[in-house]
Scaffold this motif. Structure first.
Motif, PDB file in Angstrom:
ATOM      1  N   PRO A   1     -10.098  16.886  -7.100  1.00 44.72           N
ATOM      2  CA  PRO A   1     -11.328  17.489  -7.632  1.00 44.72           C
ATOM      3  C   PRO A   1     -11.175  18.103  -9.017  1.00 44.72           C
ATOM      4  N   ASN A   2      -9.990  18.656  -9.324  1.00 44.91           N
ATOM      5  CA  ASN A   2      -9.795  19.243 -10.650  1.00 44.91           C
ATOM      6  C   ASN A   2      -9.475  18.200 -11.716  1.00 44.91           C
ATOM      7  N   GLY A   3      -9.349  16.938 -11.313  1.00 40.78           N
ATOM      8  CA  GLY A   3      -9.135  15.849 -12.257  1.00 40.78           C
ATOM      9  C   GLY A   3      -7.729  15.735 -12.814  1.00 40.78           C
ATOM     10  N   ARG A   4      -6.812  16.566 -12.336  1.00 38.43           N
ATOM     11  CA  ARG A   4      -5.469  16.591 -12.913  1.00 38.43           C
ATOM     12  C   ARG A   4      -4.497  15.613 -12.268  1.00 38.43           C
ATOM     13  N   PHE A   5      -4.799  15.193 -11.019  1.00 42.17           N
ATOM     14  CA  PHE A   5      -3.835  14.388 -10.285  1.00 42.17           C
ATOM     15  C   PHE A   5      -4.491  13.183  -9.625  1.00 42.17           C
ATOM     16  N   LEU A   6      -3.683  12.131  -9.476  1.00 40.90           N
ATOM     17  CA  LEU A   6      -4.119  10.948  -8.753  1.00 40.90           C
ATOM     18  C   LEU A   6      -3.174  10.739  -7.582  1.00 40.90           C
ATOM     19  N   TYR A   7      -3.772  10.462  -6.417  1.00 46.14           N
ATOM     20  CA  TYR A   7      -2.976  10.200  -5.222  1.00 46.14           C
ATOM     21  C   TYR A   7      -3.257   8.781  -4.744  1.00 46.14           C
ATOM     22  N   ALA A   8      -2.207   8.076  -4.343  1.00 45.65           N
ATOM     23  CA  ALA A   8      -2.329   6.672  -3.961  1.00 45.65           C
ATOM     24  C   ALA A   8      -1.747   6.418  -2.582  1.00 45.65           C
TER      25      ALA A   8
ATOM     26  N   ASN B   1       0.241   1.443   7.276  1.00 44.33           N
ATOM     27  CA  ASN B   1      -0.918   0.993   6.519  1.00 44.33           C
ATOM     28  C   ASN B   1      -1.962   2.084   6.234  1.00 44.33           C
ATOM     29  N   PRO B   2      -1.611   3.105   5.442  1.00 47.87           N
ATOM     30  CA  PRO B   2      -2.622   4.077   5.014  1.00 47.87           C
ATOM     31  C   PRO B   2      -3.645   3.383   4.113  1.00 47.87           C
ATOM     32  N   VAL B   3      -4.930   3.562   4.406  1.00 46.52           N
ATOM     33  CA  VAL B   3      -5.959   2.801   3.686  1.00 46.52           C
ATOM     34  C   VAL B   3      -6.980   3.672   2.955  1.00 46.52           C
ATOM     35  N   TYR B   4      -6.924   4.982   3.157  1.00 45.85           N
ATOM     36  CA  TYR B   4      -7.932   5.850   2.529  1.00 45.85           C
ATOM     37  C   TYR B   4      -7.319   7.229   2.365  1.00 45.85           C
ATOM     38  N   ILE B   5      -7.659   7.875   1.254  1.00 46.14           N
ATOM     39  CA  ILE B   5      -7.103   9.203   0.978  1.00 46.14           C
ATOM     40  C   ILE B   5      -8.140  10.040   0.250  1.00 46.14           C
ATOM     41  N   THR B   6      -8.166  11.327   0.579  1.00 45.41           N
ATOM     42  CA  THR B   6      -9.108  12.230  -0.063  1.00 45.41           C
ATOM     43  C   THR B   6      -8.450  13.593  -0.243  1.00 45.41           C
ATOM     44  N   VAL B   7      -9.008  14.405  -1.124  1.00 49.05           N
ATOM     45  CA  VAL B   7      -8.430  15.709  -1.443  1.00 49.05           C
ATOM     46  C   VAL B   7      -9.477  16.797  -1.242  1.00 49.05           C
ATOM     47  N   HIS B   8      -9.088  17.877  -0.591  1.00 48.90           N
ATOM     48  CA  HIS B   8      -9.969  19.020  -0.363  1.00 48.90           C
ATOM     49  C   HIS B   8     -10.387  19.627  -1.693  1.00 48.90           C
TER      50      HIS B   8
ATOM     51  N   HIS C   1      -8.101  -1.064 -22.163  1.00 45.98           N
ATOM     52  CA  HIS C   1      -6.887  -0.784 -21.418  1.00 45.98           C
ATOM     53  C   HIS C   1      -6.150   0.417 -21.995  1.00 45.98           C
ATOM     54  N   ARG C   2      -5.669   1.300 -21.105  1.00 49.15           N
ATOM     55  CA  ARG C   2      -4.928   2.477 -21.541  1.00 49.15           C
ATOM     56  C   ARG C   2      -3.484   2.491 -21.026  1.00 49.15           C
ATOM     57  N   SER C   3      -3.265   2.130 -19.774  1.00 50.43           N
ATOM     58  CA  SER C   3      -1.893   2.172 -19.262  1.00 50.43           C
ATOM     59  C   SER C   3      -1.795   1.460 -17.919  1.00 50.43           C
ATOM     60  N   THR C   4      -0.556   1.294 -17.446  1.00 49.34           N
ATOM     61  CA  THR C   4      -0.305   0.719 -16.126  1.00 49.34           C
ATOM     62  C   THR C   4       0.841   1.475 -15.463  1.00 49.34           C
ATOM     63  N   VAL C   5       0.920   1.331 -14.143  1.00 50.31           N
ATOM     64  CA  VAL C   5       2.051   1.871 -13.388  1.00 50.31           C
ATOM     65  C   VAL C   5       2.790   0.691 -12.791  1.00 50.31           C
ATOM     66  N   GLU C   6       4.086   0.602 -13.089  1.00 51.68           N
ATOM     67  CA  GLU C   6       4.905  -0.516 -12.622  1.00 51.68           C
ATOM     68  C   GLU C   6       5.836  -0.081 -11.493  1.00 51.68           C
ATOM     69  N   LYS C   7       6.464  -1.062 -10.887  1.00 54.89           N
ATOM     70  CA  LYS C   7       7.442  -0.839  -9.821  1.00 54.89           C
ATOM     71  C   LYS C   7       6.856   0.007  -8.694  1.00 54.89           C
ATOM     72  N   ILE C   8       5.669  -0.364  -8.256  1.00 57.20           N
ATOM     73  CA  ILE C   8       4.995   0.314  -7.163  1.00 57.20           C
ATOM     74  C   ILE C   8       4.500  -0.756  -6.198  1.00 57.20           C
ATOM     75  N   THR C   9       4.547  -0.444  -4.884  1.00 55.04           N
ATOM     76  CA  THR C   9       4.222  -1.441  -3.871  1.00 55.04           C
ATOM     77  C   THR C   9       2.871  -1.175  -3.210  1.00 55.04           C
ATOM     78  N   ASN C  10       1.976  -2.133  -3.348  1.00 52.29           N
ATOM     79  CA  ASN C  10       0.666  -2.110  -2.682  1.00 52.29           C
ATOM     80  C   ASN C  10      -0.060  -0.761  -2.766  1.00 52.29           C
ATOM     81  N   PRO C  11      -0.330  -0.250  -3.969  1.00 50.45           N
ATOM     82  CA  PRO C  11      -1.138   0.977  -4.081  1.00 50.45           C
ATOM     83  C   PRO C  11      -2.610   0.617  -3.869  1.00 50.45           C
ATOM     84  N   SER C  12      -2.973   0.371  -2.616  1.00 52.59           N
ATOM     85  CA  SER C  12      -4.250  -0.263  -2.290  1.00 52.59           C
ATOM     86  C   SER C  12      -5.449   0.671  -2.319  1.00 52.59           C
ATOM     87  N   TYR C  13      -5.215   1.986  -2.223  1.00 52.46           N
ATOM     88  CA  TYR C  13      -6.341   2.924  -2.307  1.00 52.46           C
ATOM     89  C   TYR C  13      -5.918   4.149  -3.104  1.00 52.46           C
TER      90      TYR C  13
END
Length: 381
Positions: free
Chosen positions: A73-80, A116-123, A56-68
């Motif tokens: 591609p550059n590995g710097r950011f995460l989108y939920a 209900n966004p269920v899928y996300i991708t980055v160019h 385990h490294r970390s968690t994100v709290e106070k967030i609602t249903n980050p289901s996907y």
């Protein structure tokens, strides 16, 4: 001469030492359902790609249903995809990734433009984020800035078709947004309309999506196309059909899909099917699909004919949990990890590179509502 040899030897040692100090760190990002209220929803673990152990490294709290989730591609950011499965428009939330410590930092949040966004991708250029609103029946495109922050959506396309299943296909339900190998087309499996929609993607425009000639593929009525993936060679594509319990194989070229096969994914016939996720091993030799249901809960394993792209069933592996909504294969191809949503557990399996078969490693996490797994390897010193 001796001095030159000594200097060369020392330089070689220094180079070898420097290379030895460069290590690969593989991070596992886990999204989950939080019961529709703010809670701990994203978990970050480090995967040992030799043993399959998770730390385990970390968690994100106070967030609602980050289901996907997805990693840029550059590995710097995460989108939920956040605020999902709620009776109002969902949202897209951006985080920066500290790959050294495995921590996420909130950047900002924008509306997804539909329910209900269920899928996300980055160019591949890291400048566009595309998401599918399942309940809203639409696709939305947001632009991303160099710091990872996202702007209000620049384009939204609404669909209105329906299918023959009056309960599940009463209207359009976009279930994934997948870029073509060249990132010049965007594919949108529509579970509600039995179509795989195809749009040209022009990264020079703020509104990059334009209709493509005959810009959809009609699937078998009642099949419910869900998730979609391309073969590493770029010549074939595969779609998991949720309501049909099947995998459809296609030949791909320049935005066009030509059907070559449709194969059953479950281990037995049932009255109803709820297939979920689909991935191909990094070597391109095997395809895996998840099959939900209390009488099933398996990962189906197929070998891929490298000449014609057709699938042959190898076997099924029980997921040791209920409702395998999502799974991933680590970049080395050594392990396959499954998120069982209803039992709230993530199970790690060892993958045999020669047979494609899976065996339990004994590593398992308790993650309430686990719904999505994304994995990324970073080089660190």
């Amino acid at each position: 001469m001796i001095r030159r040899i000594t200097i060369a030897f020392i330089c070689t040692l220094l180079l070898q030492t420097a290379v030895a100090q460069v290590k690969n760190k593989t991070l596992l990002f886990i999204g989950s359902f939080t019961g529709g209220k703010p809670d701990t929803g994203i978990y970050v673990y480090e995967l040992n790609t030799s043993t399959g152990k998770l730390t385990h490294r970390s968690t994100v709290e106070k967030i609602t249903n980050p289901s996907y989730l997805t990693v840029s591609p550059n590995g710097r950011f995460l989108y939920a995809c956040t605020d999902t499965k709620l009776p109002h428009n969902g949202s897209i939330t951006a985080f920066s990734i500290d790959s050294i410590n495995g921590k996420l930092s909130f950047i900002n949040k924008q509306s997804s433009g539909g329910e209900n966004p269920v899928y996300i991708t980055v160019h591949k250029n890291n400048r566009f984020v595309a998401a599918g609103n399942y309940t809203g029946g639409s696709v939305v495109v947001l632009t991303a800035n160099s710091d990872g922050s996202i702007n209000p959506f620049s384009q939204l396309i609404q669909f209105s078709d329906s299918g023959i299943n009056k309960v599940r296909q009463e209207k359009a339900h976009i279930h994934s947004t997948v870029f073509s190998p060249g990132n010049d087309f965007l594919f949108l499996p529509d579970l509600g309309a039995d179509k795989i929609r195809v749009f040209r993607f022009n990264a020079k425009h703020v509104k990059p999506l334009t209709a493509f000639t005959n810009y959809f593929v009609t699937t078998t009525p009642g099949s419910g196309p869900r998730h979609f993936t391309f073969h590493p060679n770029g010549k074939f594509a595969y779609c998991i059909e949720e309501l049909g319990g099947t995998v459809a194989a296609y030949r791909y070229r320049n935005g066009k899909l030509d059907s070559i096969q449709r194969i059953f994914s479950y281990s037995k016939k049932l009255e109803a099917y709820t297939s979920a996720d689909i991935h191909i091993s990094p070597d391109g030799l095997f395809l895996y699909a998840s099959n939900r249901g209390t009488e099933e809960n398996t990962i189906s394993i197929f070998s891929i004919d490298q000449t014609n792209g057709k699938l042959a069933l190898v076997g099924h592996q029980k997921t040791d949990g209920d409702h395998p909504r999502n799974f991933c294969i680590d970049p080395t191809g050594n392990f396959l990890l499954v998120a069982n949503q209803f039992t709230g557990n993530v199970v790690v399996f060892k993958r045999d590179a020669f047979t494609g078969l899976l065996t339990k490693t004994g590593t398992e996490l308790n993650i309430p509502g686990a719904s999505c797994l994304q994995i990324r390897t970073y080089k660190t010193r």
